[in-house]
Structures are given as C-alpha cells and as structure tokens.
Design an enzyme around this catalytic site. Structure first.
Site, PDB file in Angstrom:
ATOM      1  N   GLY A 184      40.872  23.251  50.314  1.00 55.15           N
ATOM      2  CA  GLY A 184      42.012  22.957  51.184  1.00 55.15           C
ATOM      3  C   GLY A 184      41.998  23.940  52.346  1.00 55.15           C
ATOM      4  O   GLY A 184      41.653  23.623  53.482  1.00 55.15           O
ATOM      5  N   CYS A 200      68.070  35.076  58.369  1.00 56.09           N
ATOM      6  CA  CYS A 200      68.983  36.139  57.967  1.00 56.09           C
ATOM      7  C   CYS A 200      68.454  36.911  56.766  1.00 56.09           C
ATOM      8  O   CYS A 200      69.101  36.970  55.722  1.00 56.09           O
ATOM      9  CB  CYS A 200      70.342  35.529  57.654  1.00 56.09           C
ATOM     10  SG  CYS A 200      70.983  34.662  59.066  1.00 56.09           S
ATOM     11  N   GLY A 243      39.699  26.888  46.465  1.00 58.25           N
ATOM     12  CA  GLY A 243      39.884  28.332  46.369  1.00 58.25           C
ATOM     13  C   GLY A 243      39.001  29.155  47.278  1.00 58.25           C
ATOM     14  O   GLY A 243      39.033  30.384  47.219  1.00 58.25           O
TER      15      GLY A 243
HETATM   16  N1  LLP Z   1      42.598  22.040  43.789  1.00 56.44           N
HETATM   17  C1  LLP Z   1      43.652  22.374  43.031  1.00 56.44           C
HETATM   18  C2  LLP Z   1      43.801  21.767  41.713  1.00 56.44           C
HETATM   19  C3  LLP Z   1      44.611  23.264  43.532  1.00 56.44           C
HETATM   20  O1  LLP Z   1      45.649  23.578  42.789  1.00 56.44           O
HETATM   21  C4  LLP Z   1      44.434  23.828  44.817  1.00 56.44           C
HETATM   22  C5  LLP Z   1      45.411  24.776  45.351  1.00 56.44           C
HETATM   23  C6  LLP Z   1      43.312  23.453  45.565  1.00 56.44           C
HETATM   24  C7  LLP Z   1      42.407  22.564  45.028  1.00 56.44           C
HETATM   25  C8  LLP Z   1      43.064  23.976  46.955  1.00 56.44           C
HETATM   26  O2  LLP Z   1      42.920  25.355  46.995  1.00 56.44           O
HETATM   27  P1  LLP Z   1      42.414  26.064  48.359  1.00 56.44           P
HETATM   28  O3  LLP Z   1      40.999  25.624  48.597  1.00 56.44           O
HETATM   29  O4  LLP Z   1      43.308  25.638  49.444  1.00 56.44           O
HETATM   30  O5  LLP Z   1      42.528  27.510  48.053  1.00 56.44           O
HETATM   31  N2  LLP Z   1      50.201  28.323  48.799  1.00 56.44           N
HETATM   32  C9  LLP Z   1      49.107  29.234  48.495  1.00 56.44           C
HETATM   33  C10 LLP Z   1      47.904  28.534  47.938  1.00 56.44           C
HETATM   34  C11 LLP Z   1      48.219  27.743  46.688  1.00 56.44           C
HETATM   35  C12 LLP Z   1      47.071  26.925  46.239  1.00 56.44           C
HETATM   36  C13 LLP Z   1      47.491  25.973  45.180  1.00 56.44           C
HETATM   37  N3  LLP Z   1      46.445  25.128  44.722  1.00 56.44           N
HETATM   38  C14 LLP Z   1      48.773  30.023  49.748  1.00 56.44           C
HETATM   39  O6  LLP Z   1      49.397  29.818  50.771  1.00 56.44           O
HETATM   40  O7  LLP Z   1      47.917  30.907  49.708  1.00 56.44           O
END
Ligand code: LLP
Length: 486
Positions: free
Chosen positions: A322, A395, A278
């Site tokens: 991530g 589209c 996050g």
């Molecule tokens: N761990 C868990 C359990 C998660 O569900 C997620 C992301 C992460 C780690 C990694 O989160 P990050 O560090 O990338 O924020 N598609 C959305 C983001 C969805 C994230 C879902 N879970 C976007 O494009 O902003």
C-alpha cells in the site's frame, strides 16, 4: 531557471526553482491552492504508475520462474481513479471494508482482481465478495470458513479463500502497525499454544509442531468444505513500514513450512502464498529508501531454497503493498496562519508555525510519532533559518504535523508549506475532528499521462507540462450539516 535540489523523497516531477517556488509537472503549489483551495493533498499520478510498475516488474523479475501477483492495499489510499489506474497496470486491489469494496468495484476492479480482508467481516461484506467472485477472501478466524461456505452455498457460488496465518514474527515501524506477533487480533496462529513462536526460527519448527497448530486445522476445515470453498493458499502480513527483507524472509519460510506440513498431512499443495504488504518508504531526507528489487530478490531466493528442500513446486507468490506505491506520490500543501516564537527553558526558541490543517488530515505524527519534513513552497525566504514546528488548528497540543524542521526565519502568514510523503494513510485516516473539512485530493500528472485521459469532467488546471484536477473533493459545511438530522 535552475532548480534548488529536492531530495529523493519528493516525486520525480517535483521542482523547487531558485525563487523557492515548488511545482509538480509545472503547476505551482500556489496555483494549486489558488484554484482548488487550501489545504490540499496532491497526488502525482505519474509517480503512482511508475511505482506500481516498478513493484510489479520487480516481483516478476525476482520470481522469474513462478507466477506473481500484486494487490494494491486500498487502505493506504483509495479513489475510483486510483483503482482504474492501477487495474490498468495489472494490479489487483486489496479491500477490507464494505466502503473499500464499493469504491474498488466502482473504480472498475472486477472478480479475481479483488481481495477481501478483515478480522471482523460482516455477512454483507462476505456476500458482496462472494457474489462478485473475489479472487481471495482471506479467512482471519476459525469460524469464518463455515460462515463463508454457508453464504457461498446460498448464492450458488464457490468462494475462493485463503488463510491468514500469524507466524510469530514481530516487525514494523510501530507497535500499532505490527501484526503477526501473538498478542494481537489478526489471523490464525501457525503454532499451537505454548510453542514459543517469537523465539523459534523457521528451521527449528518441527513438522509435527506446525501440523498440530490452529492454522493447519483451519486449512483442513476448508478442505472439508470443498464443495463451497476453493482453498487458494495462505497469507502472512507481518506489519507495516518494515525496512529489511529479513522479517519477510522468516515469515515466508514459516508459511512454507505450513504448506509442507499440509502436503504431508492432507496431500494438498497450497497453490498460493501471499506475503502481504509492509514495504517501507523514506519519510525524511536521511531515511534509507528500500530497494524493492533487492528486497524481493532476497525473498525469492529464500523461498526457492525452502521450496526445493520441501520438494514442492514454488507457489504463486502475491504481495499487497500500500504505502510503497502511494506514499511518496503524495504531498500535502498548507497555508500558514499564526507564527509564534516560544522561548524554551533551555534558552532556545522554537517557532510554532500554525497551518490550516492538522491532525485531522494527517494523524500519523500524533498516532505513531511519525516524523515528516517540510519546505516553504511559495518563495525561497530568508537565508537565515529558525527551528520550527508545524502544527495544525485543532484544540490539542499533540496536533503536530512536523516536529522539527528548519524553515526560513521570515516565514509568515499567507506563505505556503508543503510536506512530502503524505500519499499513504493521510486522506484515508483523515477525520472531521473539530468539524474540520477534509481536504480535496488533487491529481496531477504530465500531459502525456494516459491515465488522465479517461478521467472525470472535473475542472482542470493546465500547465505547459501537465494538468491537475480534483480526484476527491473537499468536504463542505453542507456535508457536515447533511449528516446532522437533529
Ligand atoms: N495487507 C494487509 C493485510 C494489511 O493489513 C496492510 C496494512 C497492508 C497489506 C498494506 O501495508 P503497507 O504496504 O501499506 O504497509 N496506518 C498505518 C499503517 C497500517 C497498515 C495496516 N495494514 C500507518 O499510517 O503507518
């Protein structure tokens, strides 16, 4: 040749020369499109490695007296090569579907270095995780321990499990990426029904309240299945694109309360606390960029204080970034087609610049209202600028890549535009909408990048300073037709 400034949101190796030409490791956007086609995702592997090391080392420094581990959340971006690179840097890989698991395994992640998440895991996924001795299977609902235990028993294994706890913290850039408030599908509530999780502070949560919550009951259930399950710890992921440490701290304090309550009720010290992902990144020049060391230092301080209060040793602390690792390492490159000035009722003009991709390769603006910026990447263009909106070829009028950006007024068909910070949740959320062909992901790196040595036999484009090769190839019409058995 001097460079016109590129801001901090671009990879360190990105340059924009006086003539406007954008390059990465000496490879220009036009050369990349010339060799690999358009549009493209371009992923700077040096930047990925630097960011992975930065996060890993910041965590180790912040929690200097206890153990840390960092799992890369594969949902942000996944390929065998990225797995190989990150595992080489000591990171683990967090997966949440069979596809992610298979790619992580194929990329060389093994056993303890793998994590399985999922609010609706299939038996096949659990089996694969148990058979491969995953480091953690993160339990997401009360019926899972029984399912995992049965599978472990059948396979003659003992599965390592964690419990994902919803702490009541509401955080994140958009409602859809906020994951620990009560009204959503993930995890097991920390507090019993009726306890106002969203309003309480960690300090105000009584041990009795925590001890009577669903999360503690699931921990007990796992302990009762010790023959088949090894209880590794508790997990909290509160959302994505979170800008400040405060929400992480509050969530960490809450899970530590649970750890303390479980010690009090069952005499078991949970070895690990996983704080999920996050961590935010800057998408626009003016966005604040999260200083990861400061953030992790603040979390570590708060956790140490909380642990001291409880008299328990610090747990192993783990993270699942991530976006933070890969978003700023990626840029998207498109070729301009139609350029259409539209006169608005307030008397202004907005120029719609259509490119050869769109919401099929970056759904984030349409889905979350995410903002990006862009530059003209093949020349400097006119000094005079225009209010532009970069749109795709789909589209739908919501098919927008960049809502508002000042571009040179003479942008025309055949020009190349580049959008930074698209390395996370671009390719992994791409679709074949309108039977679009998902773009290739091109890996670029400096010539001395160790990672590129063990790479595929894919054709390479070389510059004096670096190289580029296809990491994931573009879809083809044959791919589309091969799925259609009609
Ligand atoms: N761990 C868990 C359990 C998660 O569900 C997620 C992301 C992460 C780690 C990694 O989160 P990050 O560090 O990338 O924020 N598609 C959305 C983001 C969805 C994230 C879902 N879970 C976007 O494009 O902003």
């Amino acid at each position: 040749m001097s460079d016109t400034g590129l801001s901090q949101i671009w990879p360190a190796a990105a340059r924009r020369a006086d003539d406007g030409v954008l390059s990465l490791h000496g490879l220009t956007a036009a050369q990349l499109c010339g060799s690999f086609g358009s549009p493209l995702y371009v992923m700077d592997l040096d930047e990925v490695v630097t960011r992975a090391r930065t996060f890993r080392d910041a965590a180790a420094r912040a929690f200097s007296t206890s153990t840390t581990s960092v799992s890369f959340a594969g949902k942000a971006f996944l390929s065998k090569e990225i797995v190989r690179l990150l595992v080489g840097e000591g990171l683990h890989v967090d997966t949440c579907t069979l596809g992610e698991m298979r790619i992580a395994l194929a990329g060389g992640a093994v056993g303890r270095s793998l994590v399985l998440h999922g609010n609706n895991k299939s038996d096949e996924e659990i089996e694969l995780a148990v058979a491969n001795d995953f480091g953690k299977i993160v339990v997401d609902s009360a019926d899972e321990p029984e399912r995992i235990a049965a599978i472990a028993r059948r396979l003659g294994k003992r599965a390592r499990v964690m419990v994902r706890v919803t702490t009541g913290i509401h955080a994140g850039g958009h409602e859809y990426i906020s994951t620990a408030h009560e009204d959503q599908k993930f995890g097991i509530p920390l507090l019993p029904a009726g306890a106002a999780a969203n309003d309480a502070t960690a300090a105000s949560l009584s041990m009795d309240t925590v001890a009577s919550g669903p999360a503690l009951a699931v921990l007990k259930d796992i302990l009762a299945r010790s023959e088949d399950l090894e209880l590794v710890g508790i997990h909290s992921h509160i959302g994505s694109q979170i800008h400040s440490a405060d929400a992480f701290i509050e969530a960490a304090q809450r899970v530590l309360r649970l750890r303390e309550a479980f010690w009090a009720t069952d005499g078991f010290v949970l070895p690990e606390v996983d704080l999920g992902g996050g961590y935010s990144v800057a998408y626009l020049d003016d966005d604040e960029s999260m200083d990861i060391q400061t953030t992790l230092d603040a979390i570590a301080d708060a956790m140490r204080t909380e642990s001291q209060k409880s008299g328990l040793p610090m747990p192993v602390v783990s993270f699942e970034p991530g976006r933070w690792i890969v978003a700023p390492a990626g840029i998207s490159v498109y070729t301009v087609g139609t350029v259409k000035p539209v006169h608005l009722s307030d008397g202004s003009t907005r120029t719609y610049v259509s490119v050869d991709g769109g919401m099929s390769d970056n759904i984030r603006p349409a889905l979350y209202g995410a903002d990006y910026t862009a530059v003209l990447a093949n020349r400097s263009g006119a000094a005079e600028t225009m209010h532009a909106r970069i749109v795709g070829l789909h589209c739908e009028s919501g098919d927008i890549l960049v809502h508002d950006v000042e571009l040179p007024a003479d942008v025309r068909r055949g020009d190349i535009v580049a959008i930074p910070v698209t390395g996370a949740y671009g390719r992994t959320m791409a679709s074949n909408y309108n039977q679009a062909l998902r773009p290739a992901v091109i890996a670029v790196s400096s010539s001395d990048n160790e990672g590129s040595e063990h790479m595929s036999d894919a054709p390479r484009l070389l510059s004096e300073h670096g190289e580029a090769h296809v990491m994931l190839r573009r879809d083809t019409i044959a791919d589309l037709l091969s799925l259609d058995l009609g």
